[in-house]
Design a protein around this motif. Structure first.
Motif, mmCIF file in Angstrom:
data_model
loop_
_atom_site.group_PDB
_atom_site.id
_atom_site.type_symbol
_atom_site.label_atom_id
_atom_site.label_comp_id
_atom_site.label_asym_id
_atom_site.label_seq_id
_atom_site.Cartn_x
_atom_site.Cartn_y
_atom_site.Cartn_z
ATOM 1 N N ALA A 1 81.795 -11.370 -47.130
ATOM 2 C CA ALA A 1 81.317 -11.833 -45.829
ATOM 3 C C ALA A 1 81.407 -10.678 -44.829
ATOM 4 N N ARG B 1 76.366 -12.059 -39.814
ATOM 5 C CA ARG B 1 76.641 -13.460 -40.183
ATOM 6 C C ARG B 1 75.541 -14.038 -41.067
ATOM 7 N N ALA B 2 74.305 -13.587 -40.869
ATOM 8 C CA ALA B 2 73.160 -14.130 -41.604
ATOM 9 C C ALA B 2 73.033 -13.560 -43.016
ATOM 10 N N ARG B 3 73.775 -12.517 -43.322
ATOM 11 C CA ARG B 3 73.673 -11.881 -44.641
ATOM 12 C C ARG B 3 74.203 -12.826 -45.717
ATOM 13 N N PRO B 4 73.361 -13.130 -46.693
ATOM 14 C CA PRO B 4 73.845 -14.011 -47.762
ATOM 15 C C PRO B 4 74.816 -13.273 -48.676
ATOM 16 N N ALA B 5 75.867 -13.954 -49.054
ATOM 17 C CA ALA B 5 76.847 -13.398 -49.990
ATOM 18 C C ALA B 5 76.934 -14.355 -51.167
ATOM 19 N N GLY B 6 76.972 -13.816 -52.349
ATOM 20 C CA GLY B 6 77.068 -14.653 -53.536
ATOM 21 C C GLY B 6 78.064 -14.084 -54.521
ATOM 22 N N HIS B 7 78.238 -14.774 -55.622
ATOM 23 C CA HIS B 7 79.226 -14.343 -56.614
ATOM 24 C C HIS B 7 78.873 -13.004 -57.252
ATOM 25 N N ASP C 1 77.515 -10.549 -55.578
ATOM 26 C CA ASP C 1 77.431 -9.620 -54.455
ATOM 27 C C ASP C 1 78.289 -8.388 -54.727
#
Length: 95
Positions: free
Chosen positions: A62, A27-33, A35
């Motif tokens: 996610a 859940r803490a893993r950042p996801a971005g465009h 990614d």
């Protein structure tokens, strides 16, 4: 490039606490465009003989770690192993 594996608190491998820690890390893993997992939808299930079954769910970048439920989507990949092999894979000793 170095070791990018996350460290886990000292909890027993495959215990309920371990699964909870894995879920929190996912859940803490950042996801971005940008990614690499953006647009990826995948369910990987690990069945440990004599132990738990758990899933890594990737949904458009996610991550979630969960225990399978009756209404869960069918896994895209299922890995079945004994406990020793699961431990070796998790520690990076075996791929």
């Amino acid at each position: 490039m170095g070791d990018r594996r996350a460290t886990m608190p000292a909890v027993e491998f495959l215990s309920d606490e371990w699964l909870d820690e894995m879920a929190a890390a996912a859940r803490a893993r950042p996801a971005g465009h940008d990614d690499a997992l953006a647009g990826v939808d995948l369910v990987v299930e690990q069945v440990v003989e004599g132990g738990p079954t758990w899933r890594l769910v990737v949904s458009d970048g996610a991550l979630a770690v969960e225990r399978p439920t009756d209404d869960a989507r069918t896994a895209d990949i299922r890995l079945t192993s004994d406990r020793a092999t699961a431990a070796a894979i998790a520690s990076g000793q075996r791929a």
